[in-house]
Write a protein that holds these residues in place. Structure first.
Motif, PDB file in Angstrom:
ATOM      1  N   ARG A   2       0.988  -1.285  -0.172  1.00 20.43           N
ATOM      2  CA  ARG A   2      -0.119  -0.041   0.060  1.00 20.43           C
ATOM      3  C   ARG A   2       0.713   0.965  -0.141  1.00 20.43           C
ATOM      4  NH1 ARG A   2      -4.477   1.901   4.827  1.00 20.43           N
ATOM      5  NH2 ARG A   2      -2.856   2.681   5.296  1.00 20.43           N
ATOM      6  N   LEU A   3       0.959   2.112  -0.797  1.00 24.16           N
ATOM      7  CA  LEU A   3       1.516   3.481  -1.077  1.00 24.16           C
ATOM      8  C   LEU A   3       0.664   4.286  -0.453  1.00 24.16           C
ATOM      9  CD1 LEU A   3       2.899   3.101  -4.532  1.00 24.16           C
ATOM     10  CD2 LEU A   3       3.809   1.991  -2.761  1.00 24.16           C
ATOM     11  N   SER A   4       1.386   5.178  -0.132  1.00 22.27           N
ATOM     12  CA  SER A   4       0.634   6.282   0.782  1.00 22.27           C
ATOM     13  C   SER A   4       1.421   7.682   0.251  1.00 22.27           C
ATOM     14  CB  SER A   4       0.801   6.865   2.195  1.00 22.27           C
ATOM     15  OG  SER A   4       0.409   5.656   2.853  1.00 22.27           O
ATOM     16  N   CYS A   5       0.200   8.456  -0.232  1.00 17.17           N
ATOM     17  CA  CYS A   5       0.758   9.969  -0.806  1.00 17.17           C
ATOM     18  C   CYS A   5      -0.309  10.968   0.461  1.00 17.17           C
ATOM     19  CB  CYS A   5       0.077   9.886  -2.057  1.00 17.17           C
ATOM     20  SG  CYS A   5       0.774  12.047  -2.623  1.00 17.17           S
ATOM     21  N   ALA A   6       0.417  11.598   1.333  1.00 18.02           N
ATOM     22  CA  ALA A   6       0.324  12.920   1.924  1.00 18.02           C
ATOM     23  C   ALA A   6       0.933  14.327   1.394  1.00 18.02           C
ATOM     24  CB  ALA A   6       1.219  12.917   3.421  1.00 18.02           C
ATOM     25  N   ALA A   7      -0.767  14.750   1.228  1.00 18.23           N
ATOM     26  CA  ALA A   7      -0.787  16.327   0.679  1.00 18.23           C
ATOM     27  C   ALA A   7      -0.539  16.996   1.892  1.00 18.23           C
ATOM     28  CB  ALA A   7      -1.493  16.510  -0.483  1.00 18.23           C
ATOM     29  N   SER A   8       0.072  18.511   1.752  1.00 15.96           N
ATOM     30  CA  SER A   8       0.382  20.021   2.713  1.00 15.96           C
ATOM     31  C   SER A   8      -0.046  20.540   2.253  1.00 15.96           C
ATOM     32  CB  SER A   8       1.651  19.324   3.904  1.00 15.96           C
ATOM     33  OG  SER A   8       2.685  19.125   3.106  1.00 15.96           O
ATOM     34  N   GLY A   9       0.010  21.321   2.614  1.00 16.94           N
ATOM     35  CA  GLY A   9      -0.291  23.130   1.936  1.00 16.94           C
ATOM     36  C   GLY A   9      -2.142  23.339   1.106  1.00 16.94           C
ATOM     37  N   ARG A  10      -1.640  23.181   0.786  1.00 10.74           N
ATOM     38  CA  ARG A  10      -3.641  23.137   0.604  1.00 10.74           C
ATOM     39  C   ARG A  10      -4.567  22.705   1.301  1.00 10.74           C
ATOM     40  NH1 ARG A  10      -5.239  22.822  -4.729  1.00 10.74           N
ATOM     41  NH2 ARG A  10      -3.449  22.614  -5.626  1.00 10.74           N
ATOM     42  N   THR A  11      -5.810  23.741   1.065  1.00  9.98           N
ATOM     43  CA  THR A  11      -6.900  23.639   2.173  1.00  9.98           C
ATOM     44  C   THR A  11      -8.495  22.991   1.242  1.00  9.98           C
ATOM     45  OG1 THR A  11      -7.389  25.714   1.706  1.00  9.98           O
ATOM     46  CG2 THR A  11      -6.171  25.126   3.847  1.00  9.98           C
ATOM     47  N   SER A  12      -8.227  23.612  -0.146  1.00 13.41           N
ATOM     48  CA  SER A  12      -9.179  23.272  -1.160  1.00 13.41           C
ATOM     49  C   SER A  12      -9.246  21.721  -1.946  1.00 13.41           C
ATOM     50  CB  SER A  12      -8.871  24.301  -2.062  1.00 13.41           C
ATOM     51  OG  SER A  12     -10.253  24.135  -3.565  1.00 13.41           O
ATOM     52  N   THR A  13     -10.913  21.466  -1.609  1.00 11.94           N
ATOM     53  CA  THR A  13     -10.485  20.150  -2.304  1.00 11.94           C
ATOM     54  C   THR A  13     -11.220  19.940  -3.400  1.00 11.94           C
ATOM     55  OG1 THR A  13     -13.315  20.098  -1.817  1.00 11.94           O
ATOM     56  CG2 THR A  13     -11.996  19.517  -0.528  1.00 11.94           C
ATOM     57  N   ASN A  14     -11.057  21.495  -4.407  1.00  8.97           N
ATOM     58  CA  ASN A  14     -11.186  21.046  -5.923  1.00  8.97           C
ATOM     59  C   ASN A  14     -10.006  20.942  -6.832  1.00  8.97           C
ATOM     60  OD1 ASN A  14     -12.024  21.728  -8.493  1.00  8.97           O
ATOM     61  ND2 ASN A  14     -11.258  23.841  -8.451  1.00  8.97           N
ATOM     62  N   TYR A  15      -9.482  19.726  -6.395  1.00  4.63           N
ATOM     63  CA  TYR A  15      -7.804  18.682  -7.358  1.00  4.63           C
ATOM     64  C   TYR A  15      -7.994  17.793  -7.063  1.00  4.63           C
ATOM     65  CZ  TYR A  15      -5.452  17.335  -2.891  1.00  4.63           C
ATOM     66  OH  TYR A  15      -5.737  16.976  -1.539  1.00  4.63           O
ATOM     67  N   ALA A  16      -7.791  16.968  -8.016  1.00  6.56           N
ATOM     68  CA  ALA A  16      -7.506  15.959  -8.600  1.00  6.56           C
ATOM     69  C   ALA A  16      -5.448  14.829  -7.962  1.00  6.56           C
ATOM     70  CB  ALA A  16      -7.624  15.328  -9.677  1.00  6.56           C
ATOM     71  N   LEU A  17      -6.287  13.499  -7.734  1.00  6.91           N
ATOM     72  CA  LEU A  17      -4.440  13.581  -7.408  1.00  6.91           C
ATOM     73  C   LEU A  17      -4.293  12.223  -8.197  1.00  6.91           C
ATOM     74  CD1 LEU A  17      -2.390  13.436  -3.333  1.00  6.91           C
ATOM     75  CD2 LEU A  17      -2.636  10.983  -4.997  1.00  6.91           C
ATOM     76  N   GLY A  18      -2.558  12.098  -8.643  1.00 11.68           N
ATOM     77  CA  GLY A  18      -2.833  10.401  -9.387  1.00 11.68           C
ATOM     78  C   GLY A  18      -1.760  10.099  -8.432  1.00 11.68           C
ATOM     79  N   TRP A  19      -1.308   8.682  -9.341  1.00 19.42           N
ATOM     80  CA  TRP A  19      -0.169   8.137  -8.911  1.00 19.42           C
ATOM     81  C   TRP A  19      -0.269   7.583 -10.421  1.00 19.42           C
ATOM     82  CZ3 TRP A  19       1.976   7.444  -4.429  1.00 19.42           C
ATOM     83  CH2 TRP A  19       1.439   7.599  -3.607  1.00 19.42           C
ATOM     84  N   PHE A  20       1.468   8.117 -11.320  1.00 21.88           N
ATOM     85  CA  PHE A  20       2.178   7.274 -11.980  1.00 21.88           C
ATOM     86  C   PHE A  20       3.465   6.996 -12.041  1.00 21.88           C
ATOM     87  CE2 PHE A  20       0.341  10.551 -15.549  1.00 21.88           C
ATOM     88  CZ  PHE A  20      -0.363  11.262 -13.842  1.00 21.88           C
ATOM     89  N   ARG A  21       3.673   5.829 -12.612  1.00 22.11           N
ATOM     90  CA  ARG A  21       5.422   4.977 -12.664  1.00 22.11           C
ATOM     91  C   ARG A  21       5.614   5.135 -13.573  1.00 22.11           C
ATOM     92  NH1 ARG A  21       2.087  -1.263 -12.803  1.00 22.11           N
ATOM     93  NH2 ARG A  21       2.012  -1.258 -14.791  1.00 22.11           N
ATOM     94  N   GLN A  22       6.758   4.883 -12.859  1.00 19.19           N
ATOM     95  CA  GLN A  22       7.896   4.930 -14.460  1.00 19.19           C
ATOM     96  C   GLN A  22       9.808   3.377 -13.839  1.00 19.19           C
ATOM     97  OE1 GLN A  22      10.000   8.414 -15.202  1.00 19.19           O
ATOM     98  NE2 GLN A  22      10.721   8.021 -16.888  1.00 19.19           N
ATOM     99  N   ALA A  23       9.484   2.905 -15.231  1.00 21.05           N
ATOM    100  CA  ALA A  23      10.439   1.775 -14.995  1.00 21.05           C
ATOM    101  C   ALA A  23      11.454   1.299 -16.074  1.00 21.05           C
ATOM    102  CB  ALA A  23       9.526   0.297 -15.785  1.00 21.05           C
TER     103      ALA A  23
END
Length: 123
Positions: free
Chosen positions: A18-39
């Motif tokens: 399970r990967l986690s991504c903690a976001a800080s510095g933002r209070t709005s919910t008007n955004y999207a978050l993505g996971w990418f990978r690079q082999a």
């Protein structure tokens, strides 16, 4: 926006991480978050994405049914649950955030990137 990814590691084929991504510095919910990978030797590709406002999600065909993206708005943290891992899932995984609630598979849509976390799946 600062993003901190964690949770990578070495796992045998068929295992889970399970990967986690903690976001800080933002209070709005008007955004999207993505996971990418690079082999190694390959382009960075979209794996999954989630709209923080609507909860709508996207998955690449290669991970559908095996990976699940979710978000905890109280913790400002997104997760990527990866099950039934395969050697071809081996890559550096990045989380990224974009302004606007619509999910996108394009790297250029994302203005904010976390550091990568390495996932290695052994056969």
């Amino acid at each position: 926006v600062q993003l901190q990814a964690s949770g990578g590691g070495l796992v045998q084929a068929g295992g889970s991480l399970r990967l986690s991504c903690a976001a800080s510095g933002r209070t709005s919910t008007n955004y999207a978050l993505g996971w990418f990978r690079q082999a190694p030797g390959k382009e960075r590709e979209s794996v999954a994405a989630i709209s923080w406002r609507s909860g709508s999600t996207y998955y690449a065909d290669s991970v559908k049914g095996r990976f699940t993206i979710s978000g905890d708005t109280a913790k400002n943290t997104a997760y990527l649950q990866m099950n039934s891992l395969k050697p071809e899932d081996t890559a550096v995984y990045y989380c990224a955030a974009k302004d606007g609630s619509y999910v996108s598979t394009l790297t250029r849509s994302y203005a904010y990137w976390g550091q990568g976390t390495l996932v290695t799946v052994s056969s």
